[in-house]
Design an enzyme around this catalytic site. Structure first.
Site, PDB file in Angstrom:
ATOM      1  N   ARG A 153       0.829  -1.202   0.000  1.00 46.64           N
ATOM      2  CA  ARG A 153       0.000   0.000   0.000  1.00 46.64           C
ATOM      3  C   ARG A 153       0.867   1.257   0.000  1.00 46.64           C
ATOM      4  NH1 ARG A 153      -4.972   1.216   4.151  1.00 46.64           N
ATOM      5  NH2 ARG A 153      -3.326   1.372   5.725  1.00 46.64           N
ATOM      6  N   GLY A 162      -3.186   4.245  -0.946  1.00 45.95           N
ATOM      7  CA  GLY A 162      -4.444   3.605  -0.573  1.00 45.95           C
ATOM      8  C   GLY A 162      -5.663   4.061  -1.364  1.00 45.95           C
ATOM      9  N   SER A 167      -5.257  -2.741  -2.247  1.00 48.01           N
ATOM     10  CA  SER A 167      -4.007  -2.579  -1.489  1.00 48.01           C
ATOM     11  C   SER A 167      -4.185  -2.880  -0.003  1.00 48.01           C
ATOM     12  CB  SER A 167      -3.463  -1.163  -1.668  1.00 48.01           C
ATOM     13  OG  SER A 167      -4.427  -0.207  -1.272  1.00 48.01           O
ATOM     14  N   GLY A 218       1.093   3.571  -6.292  1.00 47.17           N
ATOM     15  CA  GLY A 218       0.041   2.960  -7.099  1.00 47.17           C
ATOM     16  C   GLY A 218      -0.203   3.733  -8.387  1.00 47.17           C
ATOM     17  N   TYR A 225      -8.362   2.930 -12.612  1.00 45.77           N
ATOM     18  CA  TYR A 225      -9.720   2.875 -12.060  1.00 45.77           C
ATOM     19  C   TYR A 225     -10.195   1.430 -12.163  1.00 45.77           C
ATOM     20  CZ  TYR A 225      -9.754   7.938 -11.799  1.00 45.77           C
ATOM     21  OH  TYR A 225      -9.447   9.234 -11.469  1.00 45.77           O
TER      22      TYR A 225
HETATM   23  P1  FDA Z   1      -2.806   2.104  -3.451  1.00 44.64           P
HETATM   24  O1  FDA Z   1      -1.818   2.206  -2.366  1.00 44.64           O
HETATM   25  O2  FDA Z   1      -4.169   1.609  -3.113  1.00 44.64           O
HETATM   26  O3  FDA Z   1      -2.181   1.246  -4.618  1.00 44.64           O
HETATM   27  C1  FDA Z   1      -2.856   0.930  -5.820  1.00 44.64           C
HETATM   28  C2  FDA Z   1      -2.337  -0.405  -6.361  1.00 44.64           C
HETATM   29  O4  FDA Z   1      -0.917  -0.365  -6.552  1.00 44.64           O
HETATM   30  C3  FDA Z   1      -2.589  -1.567  -5.411  1.00 44.64           C
HETATM   31  O5  FDA Z   1      -2.768  -2.741  -6.166  1.00 44.64           O
HETATM   32  C4  FDA Z   1      -1.289  -1.658  -4.633  1.00 44.64           C
HETATM   33  O6  FDA Z   1      -1.072  -2.921  -4.067  1.00 44.64           O
HETATM   34  C5  FDA Z   1      -0.260  -1.303  -5.686  1.00 44.64           C
HETATM   35  N1  FDA Z   1       0.925  -0.626  -5.134  1.00 44.64           N
HETATM   36  C6  FDA Z   1       0.908   0.469  -4.325  1.00 44.64           C
HETATM   37  N2  FDA Z   1       2.161   0.840  -4.047  1.00 44.64           N
HETATM   38  C7  FDA Z   1       2.994  -0.018  -4.687  1.00 44.64           C
HETATM   39  C8  FDA Z   1       4.407  -0.127  -4.758  1.00 44.64           C
HETATM   40  N3  FDA Z   1       5.197   0.724  -4.101  1.00 44.64           N
HETATM   41  N4  FDA Z   1       4.958  -1.130  -5.494  1.00 44.64           N
HETATM   42  C9  FDA Z   1       4.143  -1.992  -6.148  1.00 44.64           C
HETATM   43  N5  FDA Z   1       2.790  -1.929  -6.122  1.00 44.64           N
HETATM   44  C10 FDA Z   1       2.215  -0.950  -5.391  1.00 44.64           C
HETATM   45  N6  FDA Z   1      -5.854   8.596 -11.450  1.00 44.64           N
HETATM   46  C11 FDA Z   1      -5.359   9.427 -12.404  1.00 44.64           C
HETATM   47  O7  FDA Z   1      -4.704   8.982 -13.322  1.00 44.64           O
HETATM   48  N7  FDA Z   1      -5.593  10.767 -12.322  1.00 44.64           N
HETATM   49  C12 FDA Z   1      -6.285  11.334 -11.309  1.00 44.64           C
HETATM   50  O8  FDA Z   1      -6.453  12.547 -11.282  1.00 44.64           O
HETATM   51  C13 FDA Z   1      -6.803  10.470 -10.283  1.00 44.64           C
HETATM   52  N8  FDA Z   1      -7.541  10.950  -9.245  1.00 44.64           N
HETATM   53  C14 FDA Z   1      -8.054  10.101  -8.299  1.00 44.64           C
HETATM   54  C15 FDA Z   1      -8.833  10.609  -7.259  1.00 44.64           C
HETATM   55  C16 FDA Z   1      -9.377   9.755  -6.288  1.00 44.64           C
HETATM   56  C17 FDA Z   1     -10.173  10.355  -5.154  1.00 44.64           C
HETATM   57  C18 FDA Z   1      -9.159   8.349  -6.391  1.00 44.64           C
HETATM   58  C19 FDA Z   1      -9.751   7.408  -5.380  1.00 44.64           C
HETATM   59  C20 FDA Z   1      -8.397   7.850  -7.428  1.00 44.64           C
HETATM   60  C21 FDA Z   1      -7.830   8.713  -8.387  1.00 44.64           C
HETATM   61  N9  FDA Z   1      -7.048   8.215  -9.434  1.00 44.64           N
HETATM   62  C22 FDA Z   1      -6.563   9.086 -10.388  1.00 44.64           C
HETATM   63  C23 FDA Z   1      -6.755   6.784  -9.534  1.00 44.64           C
HETATM   64  C24 FDA Z   1      -5.374   6.490  -8.902  1.00 44.64           C
HETATM   65  O9  FDA Z   1      -4.373   6.862  -9.827  1.00 44.64           O
HETATM   66  C25 FDA Z   1      -5.225   5.004  -8.599  1.00 44.64           C
HETATM   67  O10 FDA Z   1      -6.212   4.591  -7.699  1.00 44.64           O
HETATM   68  C26 FDA Z   1      -3.827   4.678  -8.035  1.00 44.64           C
HETATM   69  O11 FDA Z   1      -3.540   3.325  -8.257  1.00 44.64           O
HETATM   70  C27 FDA Z   1      -3.731   5.001  -6.566  1.00 44.64           C
HETATM   71  O12 FDA Z   1      -2.429   4.870  -6.087  1.00 44.64           O
HETATM   72  P2  FDA Z   1      -2.205   4.783  -4.509  1.00 44.64           P
HETATM   73  O13 FDA Z   1      -0.773   4.578  -4.235  1.00 44.64           O
HETATM   74  O14 FDA Z   1      -2.892   5.925  -3.857  1.00 44.64           O
HETATM   75  O15 FDA Z   1      -3.083   3.515  -4.137  1.00 44.64           O
END
Ligand code: FDA
Length: 513
Positions: free
Chosen positions: A87, A90, A97, A160, A454
C-alpha cells in the site's frame, strides 16, 4: 487479545528476529490487538466501501522504516504463506491494497515518503509512499517553473498511481506520469534490490503502467520534471440542461482533442440544484487550464469553441502550484494543505471507465444526462478529460498503458454514497452498471478499453489458485490491449510462482497451480 494460530506466530517470530530490537518492532509491526492497528489501517483507506466490520482485515500491518524491513517482510510472508498487499496512497478504487480474501499482511509504505528535487538537472527521486500533493509541494518549494504531469487528487500515492500510468492537467502536453519516469528502485520476489539497469528494460517497461502489486515492490522512482510558465490560466464554465449543456458537450467532442497541447480541458457531469429552474438538473462543468495567459486563452476559445461562451470572469491567472489546489477541489489559500491527507472527505465509491473514439450523438448524450437525474446519482460524476496532444504521439506499445492516438476522451464514472448507507450500496453499484451498459454503443469496442488505475472487478478476476492466460485476457486486453502479452511474459520471468498478486494482477504462464 486475539488468539493467533501457528502461521501467525511463525510470521511474527520470523519478522521480530530479523528486526532485532524491540523499539523498532513496536514502530513497524501492528497486529490486530495493537491499540494503533485500526488508526494505521484506516489512515490510508480512501473508499469506505472497504472499511466495514465485514471487510476482511490484515492479520498485521507492517510499516517499514528502511529497505531491510521491506525485505524482511517479503521474506517472512513468503516463508509462512501470507499474501502481501503493498500500500502506498491507498486510493485503489477496489481496495486491493488493503483487502484480500485470503490471510494477508499489508506492507504499508507510509514511512517511505522522501522526495529529493534537483532543479539543476530537472529530475527528482520520489519514494512510493509520498502523495502527489507532497511531490507537487516539494517541487514548488524550489521553483515555480517546473512541475510533474501526474493526477489531480493530492492524496493519491505515487506508488500505485505511477504503477498504472497516471494523468492530470499536464498530460496533453507531456503525457502520463509513467511517460516521465526515468529510473526506479525496486525489490523483486527474491529480495534483490534493483534499479533500471539491473532489472532490465522489460521489467522497467512493465512497472510503468502494468498495474501495482504484480512485478515487485517499487520503493522509489526517478522522474523527469517538466517546464511550466510562471503564470497559467484556469477556467470553469457551468452549463446545465436548461443552458444547452447537451448541445455544447456534443460540440466539445469534435473540438477539444484537436486544441493545442498547452490546453487541458475536462468536462464533469453531475446532478445539481438549480436556483434558476428551482429543481434538480444536470450540469456539465467545463474546467481547464492553459499554459499561458488569460488573453491568449480567451482568444483561443472564442476562435475554436465560441459555443462555450468563455469570458474573463470565468478565468483566473495563477501559478501552477495554485492550479493544483484549484483542480484538487481545495481552497485557494495556503499550499500547505497539499500535505494534509485528510483535507477531503472519504466516501464509499464504485468506479468504471471508458474510452471514446467517435463523437456520441446528441440523443446518446441526452440519455446519459437523464441517468444523472436518477436518485442514485446524487453523488455521482462522469469525469471526461479530452485526449489528443502528446497522447497521440506516443506509440501504443511504448508503455503498458495503450490508450493513445484515436481517443477523443476518457470517461470515468464514479458513483459515491455515505458510509451510513452501506446496506444500500447495492443500488448505487447497480446504477453504475446500468450506466456502463447504457454507454456500450458509444464507446470503444473489441476490446472495450478501460483504465487500470480505475480498477473495475466487474471486468473479471483471477482465481485464488491457477488463472489461465485466456481467463485473464478478458480484462487484461481491456486494460492493456496487445501489451497484455508482453506483461504476461515479464511476469513469468520475474515472478513465476505468482507471489505478488491480487484479483487483477497479471498471471504468469504455466504456474504450478
Ligand atoms: P494504493 O496504495 O491503493 O495502490 C494501488 C495499487 O498499486 C494496489 O494494487 C497496490 O497494491 C499497488 N501498489 C501500491 N504501491 C505499490 C508499490 N510501491 N509497489 C508496487 N505496487 C504498489 N488517477 C489518475 O490517473 N488521475 C487522477 O487525477 C486520479 N484521481 C483520483 C482521485 C481519487 C479520489 C481516487 C480514489 C483515485 C484517483 N485516481 C486518479 C486513480 C489512482 O491513480 C489510482 O487509484 C492509483 O492506483 C492510486 O495509487 P495509490 O498509491 O494511492 O493507491
Amino acid at each position: 487479545g486475539t488468539t493467533l494460530s501457528h502461521p501467525h506466530w511463525d510470521f511474527l517470530h520470523c519478522l521480530s528476529l530479523r528486526l532485532a530490537n524491540y523499539s523498532t518492532i513496536s514502530k513497524v509491526i501492528y497486529v490486530q490487538n495493537n491499540p494503533s492497528y485500526s488508526s494505521v489501517l484506516n489512515a490510508s483507506i480512501h473508499n469506505t466501501r472497504f472499511s466495514t466490520p465485514a471487510t476482511p482485515k490484515p492479520f498485521a500491518i507492517i510499516t517499514p522504516l528502511k529497505t531491510s524491513h521491506v525485505r524482511s517482510t517479503l521474506y517472512c510472508s513468503k516463508k509462512h504463506g501470507f499474501q502481501l498487499r503493498i500500500r502506498s496512497g491507498g486510493h485503489d478504487v477496489e481496495g486491493l491494497s488493503y483487502v484480500s480474501e485470503v490471510p494477508f499482511v499489508i506492507l504499508d509504505l507510509l514511512n517511505f515518503r522522501a522526495i529529493k528535487v534537483d532543479t539543476k538537472n530537472e529530475v527528482a527521486w520520489v519514494q512510493s509512499g509520498a502523495t502527489l500533493g507532497e511531490l507537487y509541494y516539494a517541487i514548488a518549494a524550489k521553483t515555480n517553473t517546473l512541475a510533474f504531469p501526474a493526477g489531480m487528487c493530492h492524496t493519491v500515492g505515487a506508488g500505485g498511481h505511477f504503477s498504472g500510468g497516471g494523468y492530470g492537467t499536464l498530460f496533453r502536453k507531456y503525457g502520463l506520469a509513467a511517460d516521465n519516469i526515468i529510473d526506479a528502485r525496486m525489490i523483486d520476489v527474491n529480495g534483490r534490490i534493483l534499479d533500471r539497469k539491473s532489472m532490465g528494460e522489460d521489467v522497467f517497461w512493465a512497472i510503468r503502467g502494468g498495474g501495482g502489486n504484480t512485478f515487485g515492490i517499487v520503493l522509489a522512482w526517478k522522474i523527469k520534471l517538466v517546464p511550466v510558465p510562471a503564470v497559467v490560466t484556469v477556467f470553469t464554465v457551468n452549463k446545465n440542461l436548461e443552458q444547452n449543456a447537451t448541445k455544447i458537450f456534443h460540440r466539445w467532442q469534435y473540438i477539444a482533442h484537436k486544441l493545442p497541447d498547452d490546453l487541458f480541458m475536462n468536462v464533469w457531469i453531475t446532478k445539481v440544484n438549480s436556483s434558476q429552474v428551482g429543481m434538480k438538473t444536470v450540469q456539465a462543468t467545463f474546467r481547464g487550464m492553459l499554459l499561458g495567459g488569460v488573453d491568449e486563452l480567451i482568444t483561443l476559445i472564442q476562435d475554436k469553441f465560441p459555443e462555450l461562451g468563455l469570458a474573463e470572469e470565468n478565468c483566473n491567472e495563477m501559478s501552477w502550484i495554485e492550479s493544483v489546489l484549484y483542480f484538487g477541489g481545495l481552497p485557494l489559500q495556503s499550499v500547505d494543505i497539499l500535505l494534509d491527507k485528510n483535507a477531503l472527505p472519504t466516501l464509499s465509491l464504485k468506479a468504471k471507465s471508458d474510452y471514446v473514439k467517435e463523437p456520441i450523438p446528441e440523443s446518446g448524450i441526452e440519455g446519459l444526462m437523464s441517468m444523472f437525474l436518477e436518485e442514485e446519482a446524487d453523488n455521482a460524476v462522469a469525469m471526461i478529460p479530452a485526449f489528443g496532444g502528446k497522447m497521440d504521439d506516443i506509440p501504443e506499445n511504448e508503455l503498458p498503458y495503450p490508450h493513445r492516438a484515436g481517443n477523443l476522451f476518457e470517461a470515468t464514472y464514479i458513483v459515491q454514497w455515505t458510509k451510513e448507507e452501506n446496506a444500500e450500496s447495492g443500488k448505487y453499484i447497480s446504477w453504475s452498471r446500468r450506466l456502463y451498459s447504457y454507454m456500450t454503443p458509444y464507446v470503444s469496442k473489441s476490446p472495450r478499453e478501460a483504465y487500470v488505475n480505475y480498477r473495475d472487478l466487474d471486468l473479471g478476476i483471477n482465481n485464488n489458485d491457477y488463472t489461465s492466460y485466456e481467463q485473464a485476457s478478458i480484462w487484461g486486453f481491456k486494460y492493456f490491449k496487445n501489451n497484455f502479452k508482453r506483461l504476461v511474459q515479464v511476469k513469468t520471468k520475474v515472478d513465476p510462482m505468482n507471489f505478488f498478486r491480487n484479483e487483477q494482477s497479471i498471471p504468469p504462464l504455466l504456474s504450478p497451480w
